[in-house]
Design an enzyme around this catalytic site. Structure first.
Site, PDB file in Angstrom:
ATOM      1  N   TRP A 141     -97.305  37.992 -73.778  1.00  8.70           N
ATOM      2  CA  TRP A 141     -96.949  36.732 -73.138  1.00  8.70           C
ATOM      3  C   TRP A 141     -98.071  35.704 -73.192  1.00  8.70           C
ATOM      4  O   TRP A 141     -97.933  34.610 -72.664  1.00  8.70           O
ATOM      5  CB  TRP A 141     -96.507  36.994 -71.698  1.00  8.70           C
ATOM      6  CG  TRP A 141     -95.095  37.506 -71.671  1.00  8.70           C
ATOM      7  CD1 TRP A 141     -93.966  36.778 -71.476  1.00  8.70           C
ATOM      8  CD2 TRP A 141     -94.647  38.845 -71.917  1.00  8.70           C
ATOM      9  NE1 TRP A 141     -92.841  37.570 -71.579  1.00  8.70           N
ATOM     10  CE2 TRP A 141     -93.230  38.849 -71.843  1.00  8.70           C
ATOM     11  CE3 TRP A 141     -95.298  40.047 -72.186  1.00  8.70           C
ATOM     12  CZ2 TRP A 141     -92.465  39.996 -72.026  1.00  8.70           C
ATOM     13  CZ3 TRP A 141     -94.536  41.179 -72.364  1.00  8.70           C
ATOM     14  CH2 TRP A 141     -93.143  41.153 -72.293  1.00  8.70           C
ATOM     15  N   ASP A 193     -81.553  45.258 -69.363  1.00  5.27           N
ATOM     16  CA  ASP A 193     -82.687  44.394 -69.684  1.00  5.27           C
ATOM     17  C   ASP A 193     -83.775  45.196 -70.397  1.00  5.27           C
ATOM     18  O   ASP A 193     -84.432  46.033 -69.782  1.00  5.27           O
ATOM     19  CB  ASP A 193     -83.240  43.778 -68.404  1.00  5.27           C
ATOM     20  CG  ASP A 193     -84.254  42.671 -68.686  1.00  5.27           C
ATOM     21  OD1 ASP A 193     -84.665  42.527 -69.849  1.00  5.27           O
ATOM     22  OD2 ASP A 193     -84.617  41.962 -67.741  1.00  5.27           O
ATOM     23  N   TYR A 199     -93.456  30.417 -70.219  1.00  6.20           N
ATOM     24  CA  TYR A 199     -92.102  30.379 -69.679  1.00  6.20           C
ATOM     25  C   TYR A 199     -91.904  31.372 -68.540  1.00  6.20           C
ATOM     26  O   TYR A 199     -90.970  31.265 -67.756  1.00  6.20           O
ATOM     27  CB  TYR A 199     -91.068  30.621 -70.784  1.00  6.20           C
ATOM     28  CG  TYR A 199     -90.832  32.075 -71.116  1.00  6.20           C
ATOM     29  CD1 TYR A 199     -89.789  32.783 -70.542  1.00  6.20           C
ATOM     30  CD2 TYR A 199     -91.659  32.752 -72.002  1.00  6.20           C
ATOM     31  CE1 TYR A 199     -89.572  34.117 -70.832  1.00  6.20           C
ATOM     32  CE2 TYR A 199     -91.451  34.082 -72.301  1.00  6.20           C
ATOM     33  CZ  TYR A 199     -90.410  34.764 -71.715  1.00  6.20           C
ATOM     34  OH  TYR A 199     -90.206  36.076 -71.996  1.00  6.20           O
TER      35      TYR A 199
END
Length: 704
Positions: free
Chosen positions: A247, A365, A534
């Site tokens: 990330w 997920d 994000y």
């Protein structure tokens, strides 16, 4: 062509692969290999060297899957003509065979109709035949889930939905933020070359298979089990899964997550290298998982939740800390992501209720966030359970409930380290939950399937119920899920755009304030601009300023905010949004502080893609890309990547020269369609200043 089998009894076997695969909706995968769906019959023709007399010499067929096949585990089935085969009294998943009326017993030509049961484990099977004491291998076939079969636990009654959620190789994934929803084309490519081998390898590489291969293969009869396995295997967090997540940079030893436009390249690279591919973020994980699920036959769609909470301490409350001017921000384990992407798989949930109450869409997920039973996976969590606040149910319902329902408390961190509560917001989290509509490129808002309308008594009622039903929560935590009421603000404010924010141009906003007060209010206004990931974590501080203004009674105060491209561009190359925050303090009542936040997602600079709307199968076609550099900076490290299942066999990258200011580049490229139907051509333009500008075009490939 029928295969010659050099046996004394069995002369020839015809698998009718093309016909069977067409009837089983698998001809898009492969025409040569026999790929069938459980609960549905397929046809084989056997030619014997002698007449067939079942009373004297019965025909026995054996189907086995996995390394340790067992009748009791449903991974081995013996059946025959006549069906007098002795089998275990506790045999599961028993196959059936019938002799077709057009068979000729005298000439030894047997047309067999074979049906794998609707609860058989999916995977690769070896089929063999035993006749007159000789056993001969017939075929290697693959059995998949069957959403066309009412007896299958993934049955989906609507044909248009089956075409969308199982058969469609192209899709749309939504990104951005609640105010800036941006669609991007994603190439699922579930029927591309080697996808059957790749997806079955994913099942075989999972940790449960290594621990107990017999039980693992047997459990593949259940889409609940398979969904959890795929969720765990798409990330490489605790196994040799498909994708490593990252990330924040650097990404030099892999691929920047925003570069990817489809799943097949990622899956093929993992299959070839046997090592996690670098790097993915949530929409990449979800796109890859959707491809695997659709190939296996589980209806699947990609879903985006805007303003998505990550509730690490599981108290259904997200604490957000805002720094006063000149104060360092405070880190917290909780966060609110601009957006988060997962998938929904369609399946029955007999493990939760006998009446089908929780059947239907289930959240899965694959992004590694929190452990679930010791593994980085999530779901399947019934969407209906999330709507009802049934947080006591498996799997991971409390975590998903928090993602769409958690309350937010905003705190101001003062210079002396003290914290002042500014606001309590029950509506911020879980906005514009989106997926692609069936049969079109329109966005479908499915927020109502996850939660009742914000601000209603029903929504608050479910929230309070959810806290009481999550029995994993500590006693003290149950009090904290409901946010305290904060008095209504005396100053109202919001950001407004002066123009559409576009990467390459200055960002121009204004902060608009008004008050119901009858007296002037002297204000101190702190405006901070940050580059953000994000997932809600700050990447860099871009600029900040403090203004002194007086808000006159009954009047509106407009304060301009300008963020020049020259100031923000170096921070935004590897960031996703610009967060503009205004903290306003009433100078006469310093305890009164007010907050306004705007998460800005910059539009990409324009890029032109021209492709013929209709092309011929196996005939070369061409397209053209045009891009103009409109910023006062030379663009370096420019590349153009072309992809699209059915149009390109693999991604095609073109390296481009540096592009000075006001210079236009025009690239013509060929492509060679190898599959008929509607296909999506996707381009990705990348350079030192603009990261992964994408465009796509739907091409109709005709056979004539």
């Amino acid at each position: 062509m029928p295969a010659e089998v050099k046996q004394s009894i069995l002369k020839e076997v015809d698998l009718h692969s093309k016909t069977n695969n067409t009837e089983h909706h698998t001809s898009e995968v492969l025409e040569e290999q026999l790929i069938v769906r459980r609960g549905q019959p397929f046809t084989l023709t056997l030619k014997l060297t002698q007449p067939f007399n079942p009373d004297l010499h019965p025909l026995t067929i054996i189907a086995v899957t996995g390394e340790l096949p067992s009748e009791d585990l449903g991974t081995k089935s013996c059946f025959g003509i006549p069906d007098s085969v002795k089998r275990s009294p506790s045999a599961k998943a028993v196959w059936k065979v019938e002799l077709h009326k057009n068979s000729s017993s005298l000439t030894g030509v047997l047309i067999l109709t074979i049906t794998p049961p609707a609860d058989s484990p999916i995977g690769e099977y070896e089929l063999s035949v035993k006749h007159r004491e000789e056993e001969t291998s017939l075929a290697t076939l693959v059995v998949l889930f069957n959403p066309w079969c009412p007896d299958d636990s993934v049955f989906l009654p609507d044909e248009k939905e089956r075409q969308e959620y199982v058969m469609n190789e192209q899709g749309t994934i939504y990104r951005g933020s609640g105010n800036y929803i941006s669609p991007m084309s994603w190439d699922f490519g579930q029927f591309e070359d080697s996808m059957v081998k790749i997806c079955l390898a994913i099942l075989d590489f999972n940790r449960k298979h290594f621990d107990d291969p017999a039980e693992d293969v047997s459990s593949r009869c259940d889409p609940i089990y398979v969904g959890r396995v795929v969720s765990a295997m798409v990330n490489g967090q605790d196994d040799h899964g498909v994708l490593d997540g990252r990330w924040e940079g650097p990404y030099d030893d892999g691929v920047f997550p925003s570069h990817w436009s489809g799943s097949h390249t990622i899956l093929n690279r993992w299959f070839t290298e046997c090592y996690p591919v670098k790097y993915g973020q949530c929409w990449v994980f979800a796109g890859v998982m959707c491809s695997v699920m659709r190939l296996l036959g589980i209806p699947c769609r990609v879903v985006t939740n805007f303003m998505s909470a990550h509730d690490s301490d599981m108290n259904l409350t997200i604490d957000v800390y805002h720094a006063d001017y000149g104060v360092e921000g405070r880190e917290t384990m909780d966060s609110v992501w601009n957006f988060h992407v997962w998938v929904e798989g369609w399946m029955r949930r007999p493990d939760l209720a006998d009446d089908g109450k929780y059947d239907g869409w289930q959240v899965l997920d694959p992004t590694p966030q929190e452990l679930s039973n010791g593994v980085y996976c999530c779901g399947p969590a019934p969407v209906k359970a999330i709507l009802n606040g049934d947080t006591h149910l498996k799997y991971d319902v409390p975590f998903v409930f928090a993602e769409v329902n958690a309350d937010c408390i905003d705190w101001l961190v003062k210079a002396d380290g003290s914290e002042v509560k500014m606001s309590s917001d029950t509506k911020r989290v879980g906005q514009n939950i989106s997926t692609k509509a069936v049969g079109s490129d329109k966005r479908l808002d499915i927020t109502h399937t996850y939660k009742h309308k914000e601000g209603t008594e029903k929504e608050r009622e479910v929230f309070k119920y959810a806290i009481t039903r999550d029995f994993g929560r500590g006693e003290g935590e149950m009090e904290n899920g409901e946010t305290e009421n904060v008095p209504p603000p005396e100053v109202f404010m919001q950001f407004e755009e002066v123009s559409k924010p576009m990467d390459g141009k200055d960002v121009s906003l204004r902060l608009v304030l008004h008050s119901e007060s009858s007296v002037p209010r002297p204000l101190s206004i702190t405006i901070s601009v940050q580059a953000m990931k994000y997932n809600g974590s700050p990447a860099a501080n871009i600029q900040s300023e403090v203004k002194e203004e007086t808000l006159e009674p009954g009047k509106e105060l407009s304060s301009p905010v300008l963020v020049p491209f020259s100031v923000y561009h170096k921070h935004m190359v590897e960031s996703d949004s610009i967060k503009v925050s205004a903290v306003v303090t009433d100078k006469e009542k310093p305890k009164n502080t007010y907050l306004a936040v705007d998460n800005i997602v910059l539009l990409d600079p324009p890029i032109s893609l021209t492709v013929p709307s209709q092309v011929k199968l196996y005939h070369e076609a061409s397209g053209e890309v045009v891009f103009t550099n409109l910023v006062n900076k030379t663009l370096t490290d420019c590349t153009l990547t072309l992809s699209g299942s059915g149009l390109f066999r693999e991604e095609f990258e073109i390296k481009l020269p540096d592009l000075p200011r006001n210079r236009r580049v025009r690239i013509k490229f060929p492509f060679f369609p190898h599959k008929a139907g509607e296909k999506t051509l996707i381009i990705d333009f990348d350079c030192s200043t603009f990261r992964d500008i994408k465009s796509s075009y739907t091409v109709n490939v005709t056979e004539y």
